[in-house]
Design an enzyme around this catalytic site. Sequence first.
Site, PDB file in Angstrom:
ATOM      1  N   ILE A  97       0.969  -1.142  -0.216  1.00  0.00           N
ATOM      2  CA  ILE A  97       0.212   0.087   0.052  1.00  0.00           C
ATOM      3  C   ILE A  97       0.988   1.336   0.079  1.00  0.00           C
ATOM      4  O   ILE A  97       1.691   1.308   0.738  1.00  0.00           O
ATOM      5  CB  ILE A  97      -1.097  -0.304   1.010  1.00  0.00           C
ATOM      6  CG1 ILE A  97      -1.997   1.109   0.970  1.00  0.00           C
ATOM      7  CG2 ILE A  97      -0.648  -0.113   2.564  1.00  0.00           C
ATOM      8  CD1 ILE A  97      -3.332   0.916   2.092  1.00  0.00           C
ATOM      9  N   GLY A 109      -4.071   6.997   1.640  1.00  0.00           N
ATOM     10  CA  GLY A 109      -3.695   5.796   2.188  1.00  0.00           C
ATOM     11  C   GLY A 109      -5.127   4.917   2.927  1.00  0.00           C
ATOM     12  O   GLY A 109      -5.394   3.800   2.504  1.00  0.00           O
ATOM     13  N   TYR A 143      -1.414   2.053  10.287  1.00  0.00           N
ATOM     14  CA  TYR A 143      -2.055   0.852  10.318  1.00  0.00           C
ATOM     15  C   TYR A 143      -2.751   0.607  11.609  1.00  0.00           C
ATOM     16  O   TYR A 143      -3.754   0.046  11.711  1.00  0.00           O
ATOM     17  CB  TYR A 143      -1.040  -0.569  10.358  1.00  0.00           C
ATOM     18  CG  TYR A 143      -0.516  -0.631   8.802  1.00  0.00           C
ATOM     19  CD1 TYR A 143      -1.148  -0.483   7.772  1.00  0.00           C
ATOM     20  CD2 TYR A 143       0.985  -0.849   8.625  1.00  0.00           C
ATOM     21  CE1 TYR A 143      -0.875  -0.799   6.209  1.00  0.00           C
ATOM     22  CE2 TYR A 143       1.087  -0.882   7.279  1.00  0.00           C
ATOM     23  CZ  TYR A 143       0.460  -0.670   6.096  1.00  0.00           C
ATOM     24  OH  TYR A 143       1.079  -0.946   4.950  1.00  0.00           O
TER      25      TYR A 143
END
Length: 172
Positions: A97, A109, A143
Site C-alpha cells: 500500500i 492511504g 495501520y
Amino acid sequence: MHNTAVIKVSIAAVEQLQSISRQTFFESYADRNTAENMQKYLTEVFSIEKLSEELNNPCSEFYFANINKQTIGYLKINYAHAQTELKDEHALEIERIYVLKEFQGKQMGQLLFAKALQLAKERKSTYLWLGVWENNTKAISFYKKCGMIEFDKHIFVLGEDKQMDILMKLEL
Ligand SMILES: CC(C)(COP(=O)(O)OP(=O)(O)OC[C@H]1O[C@@H](n2cnc3c(N)ncnc32)[C@H](O)[C@@H]1OP(=O)(O)O)[C@@H](O)C(=O)NCCC(=O)NCCS
C-alpha cells in the site's frame, strides 16, 4: 474539491503500475538502504514480466488511487495461495500500500485501506493481515490507526540485506 477514485488495475496498465511501484518504493526506502540493494530490488521485483505475472494471478489484485485521474498510489492484495505467508484461505493480505510522497497525509492511504477491507468483507475473510518493516514507524502508526494490531514477526530480504517485518492483523 478533489475527485478521488480507486480503480482496479488491468494488464493493459502494467507500465503505469511499474512506474508508480518503482517511484513509491524508491521514495519510501532509498534513504535507508544502499543504492545497490535498491537497484536490485527495483529491477527484479518491479520488472514488467514479474508484474504481469502478478496481474494475471487470479488470487492477486492491484488497485490505483487516483486524484483527478492522476495515479498517486496503489494497493496490492492477495488471497489464498498468492499470499506471501500464512496462505490461509480465510485471510486477505495487503502486500503493498503506497502513496506518492507528495500526496501523503491526504487520506488516500485510508481510501486504499478501505478498499482492502471492503474486498475482505465481500469474500467473507475472517481477518486482514500484512507485514511491515519494523523501522517504518509511519506506516505502523497508519495501520494502528486503521485498527490493526501486531501478532508476529518475520524476515524480509531486500537485496543482500535481511530486515525484520512486523506482522499485523485486523479481525473482521
Ligand atoms: C503508509 C501510507 C500508505 C499512508 O497513506 P497516507 O495517505 O499518507 O495516510 P492517510 O492520509 O490516509 O492517513 C491516515 C491516518 O494515518 C495516520 N498517519 C498518516 N501519516 C502519519 C504519520 N506520518 N505519523 C503518524 N500517523 C500518521 C494519521 O493518523 C492519519 O489519520 P488522520 O488524517 O485522521 O490524522 C503512506 O504514508 C505511504 O505510502 N508511505 C510510504 C510507503 C509505505 O511505507 N507503505 C507501507 C509499506 S508496508
